[in-house]
Design a protein around this motif. Structure first.
Motif, PDB file in Angstrom:
ATOM      1  N   LEU A 277     -13.625  -2.872  -2.093  1.00  0.00           N
ATOM      2  CA  LEU A 277     -14.196  -1.933  -1.124  1.00  0.00           C
ATOM      3  C   LEU A 277     -13.717  -2.263   0.285  1.00  0.00           C
ATOM      4  O   LEU A 277     -13.416  -1.367   1.084  1.00  0.00           O
ATOM      5  CB  LEU A 277     -15.728  -1.972  -1.188  1.00  0.00           C
ATOM      6  CG  LEU A 277     -16.372  -1.305  -2.413  1.00  0.00           C
ATOM      7  CD1 LEU A 277     -17.873  -1.583  -2.449  1.00  0.00           C
ATOM      8  CD2 LEU A 277     -16.126   0.200  -2.396  1.00  0.00           C
ATOM      9  N   LEU A 278     -13.638  -3.553   0.606  1.00  0.00           N
ATOM     10  CA  LEU A 278     -13.127  -3.962   1.918  1.00  0.00           C
ATOM     11  C   LEU A 278     -11.658  -3.579   2.074  1.00  0.00           C
ATOM     12  O   LEU A 278     -11.241  -3.086   3.130  1.00  0.00           O
ATOM     13  CB  LEU A 278     -13.297  -5.476   2.103  1.00  0.00           C
ATOM     14  CG  LEU A 278     -14.709  -5.984   2.383  1.00  0.00           C
ATOM     15  CD1 LEU A 278     -14.754  -7.504   2.312  1.00  0.00           C
ATOM     16  CD2 LEU A 278     -15.204  -5.517   3.743  1.00  0.00           C
ATOM     17  N   SER A 279     -10.870  -3.809   1.029  1.00  0.00           N
ATOM     18  CA  SER A 279      -9.435  -3.525   1.136  1.00  0.00           C
ATOM     19  C   SER A 279      -9.150  -2.029   1.185  1.00  0.00           C
ATOM     20  O   SER A 279      -8.147  -1.602   1.772  1.00  0.00           O
ATOM     21  CB  SER A 279      -8.682  -4.166  -0.037  1.00  0.00           C
ATOM     22  OG  SER A 279      -9.068  -3.582  -1.264  1.00  0.00           O
ATOM     23  N   GLU A 280     -10.019  -1.201   0.593  1.00  0.00           N
ATOM     24  CA  GLU A 280      -9.829   0.246   0.623  1.00  0.00           C
ATOM     25  C   GLU A 280     -10.266   0.857   1.954  1.00  0.00           C
ATOM     26  O   GLU A 280      -9.902   1.987   2.271  1.00  0.00           O
ATOM     27  CB  GLU A 280     -10.622   0.906  -0.514  1.00  0.00           C
ATOM     28  CG  GLU A 280     -10.040   0.688  -1.887  1.00  0.00           C
ATOM     29  CD  GLU A 280      -8.687   1.366  -2.048  1.00  0.00           C
ATOM     30  OE1 GLU A 280      -8.610   2.595  -1.898  1.00  0.00           O
ATOM     31  OE2 GLU A 280      -7.707   0.645  -2.309  1.00  0.00           O
ATOM     32  N   SER A 281     -11.050   0.127   2.733  1.00  0.00           N
ATOM     33  CA  SER A 281     -11.537   0.629   4.024  1.00  0.00           C
ATOM     34  C   SER A 281     -10.612   0.170   5.144  1.00  0.00           C
ATOM     35  O   SER A 281      -9.551  -0.412   4.901  1.00  0.00           O
ATOM     36  CB  SER A 281     -12.953   0.111   4.268  1.00  0.00           C
ATOM     37  OG  SER A 281     -12.936  -1.288   4.503  1.00  0.00           O
ATOM     38  N   LYS A 282     -11.027   0.429   6.372  1.00  0.00           N
ATOM     39  CA  LYS A 282     -10.273  -0.018   7.537  1.00  0.00           C
ATOM     40  C   LYS A 282     -10.845  -1.318   8.103  1.00  0.00           C
ATOM     41  O   LYS A 282     -10.623  -1.641   9.273  1.00  0.00           O
ATOM     42  CB  LYS A 282     -10.286   1.063   8.607  1.00  0.00           C
ATOM     43  CG  LYS A 282      -9.579   2.345   8.178  1.00  0.00           C
ATOM     44  CD  LYS A 282      -9.641   3.404   9.275  1.00  0.00           C
ATOM     45  CE  LYS A 282      -8.943   4.677   8.820  1.00  0.00           C
ATOM     46  NZ  LYS A 282      -9.044   5.752   9.843  1.00  0.00           N
ATOM     47  N   ALA A 283     -11.573  -2.043   7.263  1.00  0.00           N
ATOM     48  CA  ALA A 283     -12.183  -3.299   7.711  1.00  0.00           C
ATOM     49  C   ALA A 283     -11.110  -4.272   8.189  1.00  0.00           C
ATOM     50  O   ALA A 283     -11.297  -4.977   9.187  1.00  0.00           O
ATOM     51  CB  ALA A 283     -12.995  -3.923   6.574  1.00  0.00           C
ATOM     52  N   GLY A 284      -9.977  -4.323   7.470  1.00  0.00           N
ATOM     53  CA  GLY A 284      -8.894  -5.229   7.866  1.00  0.00           C
ATOM     54  C   GLY A 284      -8.371  -4.918   9.254  1.00  0.00           C
ATOM     55  O   GLY A 284      -8.126  -5.825  10.060  1.00  0.00           O
ATOM     56  N   GLN A 285      -8.198  -3.642   9.567  1.00  0.00           N
ATOM     57  CA  GLN A 285      -7.701  -3.258  10.886  1.00  0.00           C
ATOM     58  C   GLN A 285      -8.685  -3.629  11.986  1.00  0.00           C
ATOM     59  O   GLN A 285      -8.289  -4.087  13.057  1.00  0.00           O
ATOM     60  CB  GLN A 285      -7.419  -1.753  10.913  1.00  0.00           C
ATOM     61  CG  GLN A 285      -6.350  -1.318   9.928  1.00  0.00           C
ATOM     62  CD  GLN A 285      -6.144   0.182   9.926  1.00  0.00           C
ATOM     63  OE1 GLN A 285      -6.414   0.859  10.910  1.00  0.00           O
ATOM     64  NE2 GLN A 285      -5.656   0.706   8.805  1.00  0.00           N
ATOM     65  N   VAL A 533     -15.199   6.756  -3.771  1.00  0.00           N
ATOM     66  CA  VAL A 533     -15.706   5.460  -4.231  1.00  0.00           C
ATOM     67  C   VAL A 533     -15.229   5.151  -5.652  1.00  0.00           C
ATOM     68  O   VAL A 533     -14.820   4.017  -5.936  1.00  0.00           O
ATOM     69  CB  VAL A 533     -17.244   5.407  -4.138  1.00  0.00           C
ATOM     70  CG1 VAL A 533     -17.788   4.143  -4.812  1.00  0.00           C
ATOM     71  CG2 VAL A 533     -17.685   5.435  -2.680  1.00  0.00           C
ATOM     72  N   PRO A 534     -15.249   6.145  -6.576  1.00  0.00           N
ATOM     73  CA  PRO A 534     -14.729   5.836  -7.929  1.00  0.00           C
ATOM     74  C   PRO A 534     -13.293   5.334  -7.918  1.00  0.00           C
ATOM     75  O   PRO A 534     -12.912   4.541  -8.774  1.00  0.00           O
ATOM     76  CB  PRO A 534     -14.842   7.179  -8.656  1.00  0.00           C
ATOM     77  CG  PRO A 534     -15.962   7.890  -7.969  1.00  0.00           C
ATOM     78  CD  PRO A 534     -15.836   7.495  -6.524  1.00  0.00           C
ATOM     79  N   ARG A 535     -12.475   5.794  -6.940  1.00  0.00           N
ATOM     80  CA  ARG A 535     -11.096   5.326  -6.860  1.00  0.00           C
ATOM     81  C   ARG A 535     -11.044   3.831  -6.571  1.00  0.00           C
ATOM     82  O   ARG A 535     -10.252   3.091  -7.168  1.00  0.00           O
ATOM     83  CB  ARG A 535     -10.361   6.089  -5.765  1.00  0.00           C
ATOM     84  CG  ARG A 535      -8.873   5.747  -5.655  1.00  0.00           C
ATOM     85  CD  ARG A 535      -8.265   6.404  -4.442  1.00  0.00           C
ATOM     86  NE  ARG A 535      -8.875   5.888  -3.217  1.00  0.00           N
ATOM     87  CZ  ARG A 535      -8.708   6.423  -2.013  1.00  0.00           C
ATOM     88  NH1 ARG A 535      -7.968   7.502  -1.875  1.00  0.00           N
ATOM     89  NH2 ARG A 535      -9.300   5.892  -0.962  1.00  0.00           N
ATOM     90  N   ALA A 536     -11.908   3.374  -5.651  1.00  0.00           N
ATOM     91  CA  ALA A 536     -11.974   1.935  -5.355  1.00  0.00           C
ATOM     92  C   ALA A 536     -12.467   1.159  -6.567  1.00  0.00           C
ATOM     93  O   ALA A 536     -11.967   0.071  -6.873  1.00  0.00           O
ATOM     94  CB  ALA A 536     -12.874   1.690  -4.153  1.00  0.00           C
ATOM     95  N   LEU A 537     -13.457   1.732  -7.271  1.00  0.00           N
ATOM     96  CA  LEU A 537     -13.973   1.071  -8.469  1.00  0.00           C
ATOM     97  C   LEU A 537     -12.884   0.972  -9.536  1.00  0.00           C
ATOM     98  O   LEU A 537     -12.757  -0.045 -10.220  1.00  0.00           O
ATOM     99  CB  LEU A 537     -15.185   1.833  -9.017  1.00  0.00           C
ATOM    100  CG  LEU A 537     -16.446   1.850  -8.149  1.00  0.00           C
ATOM    101  CD1 LEU A 537     -17.520   2.704  -8.804  1.00  0.00           C
ATOM    102  CD2 LEU A 537     -16.970   0.443  -7.926  1.00  0.00           C
ATOM    103  N   LEU A 538     -12.097   2.053  -9.658  1.00  0.00           N
ATOM    104  CA  LEU A 538     -11.056   2.072 -10.682  1.00  0.00           C
ATOM    105  C   LEU A 538     -10.006   1.000 -10.428  1.00  0.00           C
ATOM    106  O   LEU A 538      -9.461   0.410 -11.366  1.00  0.00           O
ATOM    107  CB  LEU A 538     -10.396   3.455 -10.723  1.00  0.00           C
ATOM    108  CG  LEU A 538      -9.421   3.709 -11.883  1.00  0.00           C
ATOM    109  CD1 LEU A 538     -10.138   3.562 -13.221  1.00  0.00           C
ATOM    110  CD2 LEU A 538      -8.795   5.090 -11.756  1.00  0.00           C
TER     111      LEU A 538
END
Length: 694
Positions: A277-285, A533-538
């Motif tokens: 979930l962190l990697s799919e978001s902009k948390a890193g940026q 969200v399902p994409r991140a789960l997948l």
């Protein structure tokens, strides 16, 4: 007919994903609710039992989806072969083995279901129902392995190869697997006394396993190198060893079921979800912006920021390769541009640092490898009849100081490597240096010493040191960046504080991390749309399914290895051959370094650690110290040419030749090996915090 089969396949896929997602979300929500009700002295009846069996459902359905996606964890040297026909043959051999072993697992699981005691697990649902789910899962995986291998034969035929005989191989694995599972099938039908000729055939299989067990195990190891899924190979070795020992067919599956219902392991899929979930978001940026403003004004500040950010992400995903893929691009650009302060770091240095930095995070809570190491070591000690005295918290404490040392070593080397020193190029001319000659210095000091001192003075005055570029500190931008990333920065504070304070259990901490990140990224920052969200789960499911499949089989292997007394005998032989404790540690370093260069860290922990624990007891090595040695060595192996996993990840992410990445990483690998030796030979680093707080 094809349309009907395709429609059934789609429906089955949607159903599997729906059940898997529902189970994962239930695992995330239920512990949070339990923790929230605790201060009010309220409890949910049967919550623990429900949770562990939902974990079983999530793990098995994730394993089925991982098989569907063809993403089970494997070691494959086939990719290095140039002969396409040989690659095809080895690929089908691996597929055949996968079909055969999962077929045997299906029948043995069915035996466990038939002979399970009539106990209730969740409300009115009997525990045997969940054992039936396990049998069904292995049956589905066997069919999928067969179908996908057959499709590979069709592809080979389209490429001009003779594939007719290859198509029959996978489905023959179903038949042969059923033949080899006759002890289980006979027990299902007739109980403990099957009639002739089945009784003789069952006895023959047990005797055959006893006499050809060792060659079979060696063949299975070769199959692993050829690309067979790790969980298949581990399961096969466990089955061979148990059958050679005359154990009942379902014995290994009892321990597999035990692993799937081990409440302490629920944290693994939940922390994996958090990381994705962190990697799919902009948390890193946002974190990059915050740490860039915090450290960018310090010489080497972006090096500090890079190491800290990579460590943060890896501590949640448990895989440094994921960190390279998720953050490598943005950090590479910033390092190249020098944090906006002009010319930045060289490409060579930037690629070497980014490829190496991710591994630091596996030594900090809530690292998945540490959880696995703690669980595996404690399981082996339990099987050996030893007293289990250390918890996961103790292993977390033991890893903190080695983690800090490794982080500081990476930062210090990075800063030193980027400081450019320009030495004088003109020759030293003592007659032109009159500042020291026209003094009493000339009268009382011999000429040789005079010239030496003057040369030193001239060199110091002529040396030019170029500090890495920095950018001015901007308080307003720093405050803004910190506000933007406040929720991400608070995450480890909340989790570590809740865990070490005793307010939350490990499972509750992992569940809180999922719910917290979900709320922050979906509803507060809105980086991830609810429909995405399902994409991140997948993306997380193959990691969950792959790891839990290996973990479950490793539990059966651990039991079979201890039952066979192989580790004890090997430990005694080692003690007689290698008397020095330090020589043993050196051999362990070398072995783990080589192991980490071609095996992922989760497989290595679950497969090899059970063999090493009895040896460590013989040499009186503390279990926590052993665990930290294991982790830090394996992560160094990921950077070891020619097959280190992170080297391939970096080559893929940065689109650079593999050999270039290897050259760029070598200095950082040297730094890491120094830290490995320090941690290995100075146990104090791993034990001091355990003694203070454990």
């Amino acid at each position: 007919m094809k349309k009907i089969l395709s429609g059934i396949s789609r429906i089955a896929g949607h159903t599997e994903r729906g059940i898997c997602y529902a189970a994962l979300l239930s695992m995330a929500v239920l512990p949070v609710v339990v923790a929230a009700l605790r201060p009010f002295n309220m409890a949910i009846p049967g919550a623990t039992s429900f949770l562990v069996h939902i974990f079983l459902v999530a793990g098995l359905f994730a394993a089925m989806l991982t098989t569907r996606a063809k993403e089970h964890i494997s070691i494959s040297i086939v990719q290095y072969f140039k002969d396409e026909k040989l690659k095809t043959v080895l690929s089908f051999a691996a597929g055949f083995l996968s079909v055969l072993v999962t077929t045997v697992l299906f029948w043995n699981s069915l035996t466990l279901f038939v002979y399970s005691p009539a106990t209730r697990a969740v409300g009115i649902i009997p525990q045997s129902f969940f054992k039936l789910i396990m049998a069904t899962a292995y049956g589905v995986m066997a069919l999928r392995f067969a179908i996908y291998s057959a499709r590979g034969a069709n592809a080979a035929g389209e490429a001009g190869q003779d594939s007719g005989w290859l198509k029959a191989i996978p489905f023959s694995g179903l038949l042969l697997g059923s033949v080899l599972a006759l002890p289980a099938i006979a027990k299902i039908i007739w109980g403990f006394e099957p009639p002739q000729p089945f009784y003789s055939w069952v006895n023959f299989l047990y005797d055959a396993a006893l006499y050809i067990g060792t060659p079979l195990i060696l063949l299975l190891i070769l199959a692993a190198l050829a690309g067979a899924p790790i969980f298949v190979v581990i399961g096969a070795i466990a089955l061979v060893m148990l059958q050679a020992g005359g154990r009942e067919p379902e014995t290994g599956l009892i321990h597999v079921f035990s692993a799937f219902t081990n409440g302490n392991l629920i944290a693994i899929p939940l922390f994996t979800l958090t990381g994705f979930l962190l990697s799919e978001s902009k948390a890193g940026q946002r974190l990059v912006a915050a740490f860039r403003n915090l450290f960018g004004w310090i010489p080497g500040g972006m090096i500090i920021a890079t190491v800290v950010i990579c460590a943060f992400f890896t501590s949640f995903t448990g895989a440094s390769g994921v960190t390279i893929l998720a953050l490598g691009g943005i950090l590479f650009i910033i390092l190249q541009k020098g944090g906006g302060a002009g010319a930045g770091h060289s490409e060579k240095f930037s690629l070497g640092l980014l490829t190496s930095a991710g591994g630091v995070g596996i030594l900090f809570p809530p690292s998945l490898p540490i959880i696995l190491v703690a669980s595996t070591i404690n399981s082996i000690l339990f099987f050996m009849g030893e007293t289990v005295t250390y918890t996961v918290i103790d292993f977390f404490l033991g890893a903190i100081i080695p983690g800090i040392i490794l982080m500081l070593a990476m930062i210090v080397y990075g800063v030193i490597a980027t400081v450019k020193v320009t030495m004088p190029t003109e020759p030293f001319k003592p007659k032109e240096n009159t500042a020291l000659r026209r003094s009493v210095f000339e009268i009382f000091v011999p000429k040789v010493i005079r010239n030496f001192v003057m040369m030193a003075y001239w060199v110091i005055a002529s040396v030019k040191v170029k500090i890495p570029p920095v950018e001015p500190f901007k308080p307003k931008e720093t405050v803004t960046a910190l506000k933007g990333s406040a929720f991400e920065i608070l995450l480890p504070v909340i989790l570590v504080g809740g865990f070490f304070s005793g307010i939350l259990t490990l499972v509750e901490v992992s569940a809180v991390s999922v719910v917290y990140v979900f709320i922050v990224q979906v509803f507060i920052h809105r980086d991830i749309a609810l429909k995405d969200v399902p994409r991140a789960l997948l993306k997380a499911v193959p990691i969950v399914g792959g790891i839990i499949s290996i973990l479950a089989m490793a539990q059966a292997l651990s039991y079979s290895v201890i039952y066979s007394q192989v580790p004890e005998n090997f430990a005694l032989w080692m003690r007689q051959t290698v008397e020095s404790r330090y020589l043993f540690l050196l051999l362990l370093n070398v072995a783990l370094l080589l192991l980490g260069s071609f095996m992922d860290i989760f497989s290595a922990i679950l497969v090899v650690l059970p063999l090493v624990v009895p040896l460590a007891l013989v040499y009186e090595i503390n279990p926590i110290h052993l665990g930290i040695i294991f982790i830090i060595n394996l992560e160094a192996g990921f950077l070891t040419p020619p097959v280190g996993m992170n080297l391939f990840m970096a080559s893929y992410r940065f689109k650079r030749p593999f050999m270039e990445i290897c050259r760029y990483v070598l200095p950082f690998l040297g730094v890491r090996m120094i830290v490995v030796l320090l941690v290995t030979y100075i146990p104090w680093f791993s034990s001091v915090l355990v003694g203070l707080f454990g």
